[in-house]
Design a protein around this motif. Structure first.
Motif, PDB file in Angstrom:
ATOM      1  N   ASP A  85       0.882  -1.116  -0.040  1.00 24.21           N
ATOM      2  CA  ASP A  85      -0.034  -0.110   0.000  1.00 24.21           C
ATOM      3  C   ASP A  85       0.939   1.439  -0.017  1.00 24.21           C
ATOM      4  N   LEU A  86       2.244   1.115   0.200  1.00 18.61           N
ATOM      5  CA  LEU A  86       3.147   2.328   0.118  1.00 18.61           C
ATOM      6  C   LEU A  86       3.412   2.850  -1.186  1.00 18.61           C
ATOM      7  N   PRO A  87       3.607   3.995  -1.403  1.00 22.02           N
ATOM      8  CA  PRO A  87       3.724   4.317  -2.825  1.00 22.02           C
ATOM      9  C   PRO A  87       5.086   3.866  -3.441  1.00 22.02           C
ATOM     10  N   THR A 117       0.132   8.958   3.495  1.00 23.01           N
ATOM     11  CA  THR A 117       0.934   7.968   2.798  1.00 23.01           C
ATOM     12  C   THR A 117       1.740   7.081   3.475  1.00 23.01           C
ATOM     13  N   LYS A 119       4.513   8.555   5.871  1.00 23.64           N
ATOM     14  CA  LYS A 119       5.633   9.227   6.002  1.00 23.64           C
ATOM     15  C   LYS A 119       6.100   8.828   7.463  1.00 23.64           C
ATOM     16  N   MET A 239       6.643  10.308  -1.401  1.00 21.48           N
ATOM     17  CA  MET A 239       5.875   9.580  -0.993  1.00 21.48           C
ATOM     18  C   MET A 239       4.290  10.075  -1.484  1.00 21.48           C
ATOM     19  N   ASN A 240       4.244  10.513  -2.675  1.00 23.35           N
ATOM     20  CA  ASN A 240       2.733  10.966  -3.225  1.00 23.35           C
ATOM     21  C   ASN A 240       2.336   9.518  -3.749  1.00 23.35           C
ATOM     22  N   GLY A 241       0.891   9.424  -3.359  1.00 20.30           N
ATOM     23  CA  GLY A 241       0.270   8.295  -3.783  1.00 20.30           C
ATOM     24  C   GLY A 241      -1.037   8.234  -2.905  1.00 20.30           C
ATOM     25  N   ASN A 242      -1.711   7.176  -2.922  1.00 22.68           N
ATOM     26  CA  ASN A 242      -3.270   7.252  -2.270  1.00 22.68           C
ATOM     27  C   ASN A 242      -3.166   6.957  -0.771  1.00 22.68           C
ATOM     28  N   SER A 243      -3.872   7.824  -0.206  1.00 22.68           N
ATOM     29  CA  SER A 243      -3.691   7.970   1.302  1.00 22.68           C
ATOM     30  C   SER A 243      -3.843   6.570   2.091  1.00 22.68           C
ATOM     31  N   TYR A 244      -2.692   6.310   2.735  1.00 21.08           N
ATOM     32  CA  TYR A 244      -2.623   4.973   3.653  1.00 21.08           C
ATOM     33  C   TYR A 244      -3.641   4.916   4.666  1.00 21.08           C
TER      34      TYR A 244
END
Length: 258
Positions: A85-87, A117, A119, A239-244
Protein backbone atom coordinates in the motif's frame (compact mmCIF):
# COMPACT_ATOMS: atom_id res chain seq x y z
CA UNK A 1 30.70 -20.56 58.55
CA UNK A 2 27.15 -19.76 57.42
CA UNK A 3 24.59 -20.74 60.06
CA UNK A 4 21.50 -18.92 58.75
CA UNK A 5 18.52 -21.08 57.76
CA UNK A 6 17.24 -21.15 54.17
CA UNK A 7 14.49 -18.57 54.71
CA UNK A 8 16.89 -16.12 56.32
CA UNK A 9 19.44 -16.68 53.57
CA UNK A 10 16.80 -16.04 50.89
CA UNK A 11 15.78 -12.80 52.57
CA UNK A 12 19.40 -11.69 52.79
CA UNK A 13 20.03 -12.55 49.12
CA UNK A 14 17.00 -10.50 48.09
CA UNK A 15 18.24 -7.63 50.25
CA UNK A 16 21.68 -7.78 48.63
CA UNK A 17 20.22 -7.85 45.11
CA UNK A 18 18.26 -4.69 45.89
CA UNK A 19 21.34 -2.96 47.29
CA UNK A 20 23.45 -4.00 44.31
CA UNK A 21 20.63 -3.37 41.78
CA UNK A 22 20.51 -6.93 40.44
CA UNK A 23 16.85 -7.44 39.49
CA UNK A 24 17.48 -10.53 37.37
CA UNK A 25 19.37 -12.20 40.24
CA UNK A 26 16.43 -11.46 42.52
CA UNK A 27 13.92 -12.82 40.03
CA UNK A 28 15.73 -15.98 38.97
CA UNK A 29 18.20 -17.11 41.65
CA UNK A 30 15.79 -19.62 43.21
CA UNK A 31 14.43 -21.10 39.98
CA UNK A 32 17.92 -21.29 38.49
CA UNK A 33 19.17 -23.03 41.66
CA UNK A 34 16.46 -25.67 41.30
CA UNK A 35 17.29 -26.16 37.64
CA UNK A 36 21.02 -26.36 38.39
CA UNK A 37 20.32 -29.00 41.02
CA UNK A 38 18.10 -31.05 38.70
CA UNK A 39 20.67 -30.90 35.90
CA UNK A 40 23.62 -31.40 38.23
CA UNK A 41 25.23 -28.14 37.06
CA UNK A 42 28.35 -26.81 38.70
CA UNK A 43 28.33 -23.65 40.80
CA UNK A 44 30.15 -21.85 37.97
CA UNK A 45 27.47 -22.90 35.46
CA UNK A 46 24.73 -21.75 37.84
CA UNK A 47 26.48 -18.40 38.33
CA UNK A 48 26.99 -18.07 34.57
CA UNK A 49 23.25 -18.54 33.93
CA UNK A 50 22.37 -15.88 36.50
CA UNK A 51 24.90 -13.41 35.12
CA UNK A 52 23.65 -14.03 31.60
CA UNK A 53 20.08 -13.27 32.65
CA UNK A 54 21.22 -10.12 34.43
CA UNK A 55 23.07 -8.92 31.34
CA UNK A 56 20.13 -9.75 29.07
CA UNK A 57 17.72 -7.85 31.31
CA UNK A 58 19.99 -4.82 31.48
CA UNK A 59 20.41 -4.81 27.71
CA UNK A 60 16.65 -5.06 27.17
CA UNK A 61 16.07 -2.25 29.66
CA UNK A 62 18.67 -0.11 27.91
CA UNK A 63 16.90 -0.56 24.57
CA UNK A 64 13.52 0.26 26.13
CA UNK A 65 15.07 3.38 27.65
CA UNK A 66 16.43 4.45 24.25
CA UNK A 67 12.96 4.12 22.73
CA UNK A 68 11.42 6.02 25.65
CA UNK A 69 14.05 8.79 25.49
CA UNK A 70 13.44 9.21 21.74
CA UNK A 71 10.02 10.70 22.59
CA UNK A 72 8.07 9.04 19.81
CA UNK A 73 4.42 10.18 19.90
CA UNK A 74 3.40 6.54 19.52
CA UNK A 75 5.06 3.28 18.54
CA UNK A 76 4.96 2.26 14.89
CA UNK A 77 7.08 -0.60 13.63
CA UNK A 78 8.34 -1.27 10.12
CA UNK A 79 6.86 -4.76 10.36
CA UNK A 80 3.40 -3.20 10.66
CA UNK A 81 3.67 -1.41 7.33
CA UNK A 82 1.52 -2.84 4.55
CA UNK A 83 4.27 -2.55 1.98
CA UNK A 84 2.03 -3.05 -1.07
CA UNK A 85 0.00 0.00 0.00
CA UNK A 86 3.05 2.29 0.13
CA UNK A 87 3.91 4.60 -2.78
CA UNK A 88 6.07 2.92 -5.41
CA UNK A 89 9.26 4.82 -4.57
CA UNK A 90 8.89 3.96 -0.88
CA UNK A 91 8.52 0.26 -1.71
CA UNK A 92 11.71 0.38 -3.76
CA UNK A 93 13.81 2.13 -1.11
CA UNK A 94 12.41 0.62 2.09
CA UNK A 95 14.65 -2.46 1.97
CA UNK A 96 17.75 -0.27 1.71
CA UNK A 97 16.62 2.11 4.45
CA UNK A 98 15.92 -0.80 6.81
CA UNK A 99 19.64 -1.63 6.84
CA UNK A 100 20.19 1.70 8.66
CA UNK A 101 23.36 2.24 6.64
CA UNK A 102 22.24 5.85 6.21
CA UNK A 103 22.54 6.36 9.99
CA UNK A 104 25.99 4.80 10.03
CA UNK A 105 27.09 7.07 7.17
CA UNK A 106 25.44 10.22 8.56
CA UNK A 107 23.11 10.60 5.57
CA UNK A 108 19.68 12.21 5.53
CA UNK A 109 16.32 10.83 4.45
CA UNK A 110 13.62 13.11 3.03
CA UNK A 111 10.13 11.60 2.93
CA UNK A 112 8.10 13.99 0.77
CA UNK A 113 4.52 13.58 -0.37
CA UNK A 114 0.86 14.18 0.25
CA UNK A 115 -0.73 13.44 3.65
CA UNK A 116 -1.65 9.94 4.75
CA UNK A 117 0.85 7.97 2.68
CA UNK A 118 2.90 6.53 5.55
CA UNK A 119 5.65 9.13 5.98
CA UNK A 120 5.46 9.39 9.77
CA UNK A 121 4.94 5.63 10.17
CA UNK A 122 8.09 4.94 8.15
CA UNK A 123 10.06 7.58 10.03
CA UNK A 124 9.05 6.25 13.46
CA UNK A 125 9.61 2.66 12.35
CA UNK A 126 13.14 3.48 11.21
CA UNK A 127 13.69 5.42 14.43
CA UNK A 128 12.61 2.55 16.68
CA UNK A 129 14.75 0.11 14.69
CA UNK A 130 17.71 2.46 15.15
CA UNK A 131 17.05 2.58 18.92
CA UNK A 132 16.99 -1.21 19.08
CA UNK A 133 20.32 -1.33 17.27
CA UNK A 134 21.94 0.97 19.80
CA UNK A 135 21.64 4.38 18.16
CA UNK A 136 20.61 7.51 20.05
CA UNK A 137 17.43 8.87 18.46
CA UNK A 138 15.14 11.87 18.98
CA UNK A 139 11.74 12.57 17.43
CA UNK A 140 9.93 15.89 17.29
CA UNK A 141 7.79 17.95 14.94
CA UNK A 142 9.29 20.92 13.11
CA UNK A 143 6.90 23.46 14.73
CA UNK A 144 7.69 22.15 18.23
CA UNK A 145 11.42 22.08 17.46
CA UNK A 146 11.40 25.72 16.40
CA UNK A 147 9.49 26.65 19.56
CA UNK A 148 12.11 24.87 21.63
CA UNK A 149 14.92 26.67 19.78
CA UNK A 150 13.32 30.05 20.39
CA UNK A 151 12.82 29.30 24.07
CA UNK A 152 16.43 28.17 24.42
CA UNK A 153 17.61 31.34 22.70
CA UNK A 154 15.52 33.59 24.94
CA UNK A 155 16.78 31.75 28.03
CA UNK A 156 20.39 31.93 26.79
CA UNK A 157 20.69 28.11 26.78
CA UNK A 158 20.82 27.74 22.99
CA UNK A 159 24.42 26.52 22.93
CA UNK A 160 23.63 23.71 25.39
CA UNK A 161 20.56 22.77 23.37
CA UNK A 162 22.58 22.67 20.15
CA UNK A 163 25.26 20.51 21.78
CA UNK A 164 22.62 17.97 22.84
CA UNK A 165 21.05 18.13 19.39
CA UNK A 166 24.37 17.26 17.76
CA UNK A 167 24.86 14.16 19.91
CA UNK A 168 21.87 12.29 18.47
CA UNK A 169 22.78 9.71 15.86
CA UNK A 170 19.38 10.20 14.25
CA UNK A 171 16.92 13.08 14.53
CA UNK A 172 13.43 12.79 13.07
CA UNK A 173 11.76 16.10 12.22
CA UNK A 174 8.13 15.53 11.33
CA UNK A 175 5.64 17.79 9.52
CA UNK A 176 7.84 20.29 7.71
CA UNK A 177 5.53 22.55 5.73
CA UNK A 178 2.32 22.09 7.68
CA UNK A 179 2.90 25.37 9.51
CA UNK A 180 4.96 28.28 8.20
CA UNK A 181 7.27 30.17 10.56
CA UNK A 182 8.85 33.58 10.90
CA UNK A 183 12.35 34.71 9.90
CA UNK A 184 13.83 33.93 13.33
CA UNK A 185 12.41 30.42 13.28
CA UNK A 186 13.66 29.81 9.76
CA UNK A 187 17.17 30.99 10.66
CA UNK A 188 17.30 28.83 13.81
CA UNK A 189 16.13 25.77 11.88
CA UNK A 190 18.63 26.42 9.11
CA UNK A 191 21.52 26.86 11.55
CA UNK A 192 20.82 23.68 13.52
CA UNK A 193 20.20 21.47 10.51
CA UNK A 194 23.38 22.83 8.94
CA UNK A 195 25.33 21.76 12.03
CA UNK A 196 24.27 18.15 11.45
CA UNK A 197 24.69 18.15 7.67
CA UNK A 198 27.23 15.58 6.56
CA UNK A 199 27.88 14.47 10.13
CA UNK A 200 24.72 13.01 11.64
CA UNK A 201 21.50 11.68 10.10
CA UNK A 202 18.20 13.51 9.97
CA UNK A 203 14.87 12.20 8.69
CA UNK A 204 12.47 14.88 7.53
CA UNK A 205 8.86 14.30 6.58
CA UNK A 206 7.16 16.99 4.50
CA UNK A 207 4.03 17.48 2.45
CA UNK A 208 5.77 20.04 0.22
CA UNK A 209 7.91 19.49 -2.84
CA UNK A 210 11.29 21.27 -2.75
CA UNK A 211 10.17 24.04 -5.09
CA UNK A 212 7.60 25.00 -2.46
CA UNK A 213 9.96 25.09 0.52
CA UNK A 214 10.29 28.85 0.15
CA UNK A 215 6.69 29.02 1.40
CA UNK A 216 8.06 27.82 4.75
CA UNK A 217 11.42 29.61 4.87
CA UNK A 218 10.15 32.77 3.15
CA UNK A 219 13.66 33.47 1.86
CA UNK A 220 14.76 32.08 -1.54
CA UNK A 221 18.48 32.22 -0.69
CA UNK A 222 18.02 30.37 2.62
CA UNK A 223 15.67 27.90 0.95
CA UNK A 224 18.25 27.10 -1.74
CA UNK A 225 21.02 26.67 0.84
CA UNK A 226 18.86 24.48 3.10
CA UNK A 227 17.74 22.29 0.21
CA UNK A 228 21.31 21.89 -1.01
CA UNK A 229 22.65 20.86 2.42
CA UNK A 230 19.80 18.52 3.33
CA UNK A 231 19.72 16.72 0.00
CA UNK A 232 23.48 16.25 -0.43
CA UNK A 233 24.05 12.47 -0.60
CA UNK A 234 20.58 11.97 0.88
CA UNK A 235 17.85 9.44 0.23
CA UNK A 236 14.92 11.20 -1.44
CA UNK A 237 11.71 9.20 -1.13
CA UNK A 238 8.69 10.23 -3.18
CA UNK A 239 5.72 9.53 -0.90
CA UNK A 240 3.01 10.81 -3.23
CA UNK A 241 0.25 8.28 -3.57
CA UNK A 242 -3.11 7.16 -2.28
CA UNK A 243 -3.80 7.86 1.37
CA UNK A 244 -2.60 5.01 3.58
CA UNK A 245 -4.90 6.16 6.38
CA UNK A 246 -7.89 6.39 4.04
CA UNK A 247 -7.39 2.76 3.03
CA UNK A 248 -7.29 1.75 6.70
CA UNK A 249 -10.46 3.76 7.37
CA UNK A 250 -12.31 2.13 4.47
CA UNK A 251 -11.19 -1.32 5.66
CA UNK A 252 -12.33 -0.54 9.22
CA UNK A 253 -15.73 0.65 7.95
CA UNK A 254 -16.16 -2.50 5.88
CA UNK A 255 -15.26 -4.73 8.83
CA UNK A 256 -17.79 -2.91 11.01
CA UNK A 257 -20.49 -2.79 8.31
CA UNK A 258 -20.55 1.01 8.37
Amino acid sequence: MITKDKKELTEKIIEFTKTLHLPAFRKYFESEAKEALSKDLSFEEYLYCLLEKECDMRYDNMLKKRVRMAEFPYKKYLEELIVEDLPEDARKKLKLLKTLDFVKEGQNVILAGNPGTGKTHMAIGLGIKACLEGYKVWFTTVPLFITMLKEAKSQKTLRNFENRFLKYDLVILDELGYISFDKEGAELLFTNLSLRAGRKSTIITTNLSFERWDEVFQDPIMTAAMTDRLTHKSYMVNMNGNSYRLKETVKWMEENNL
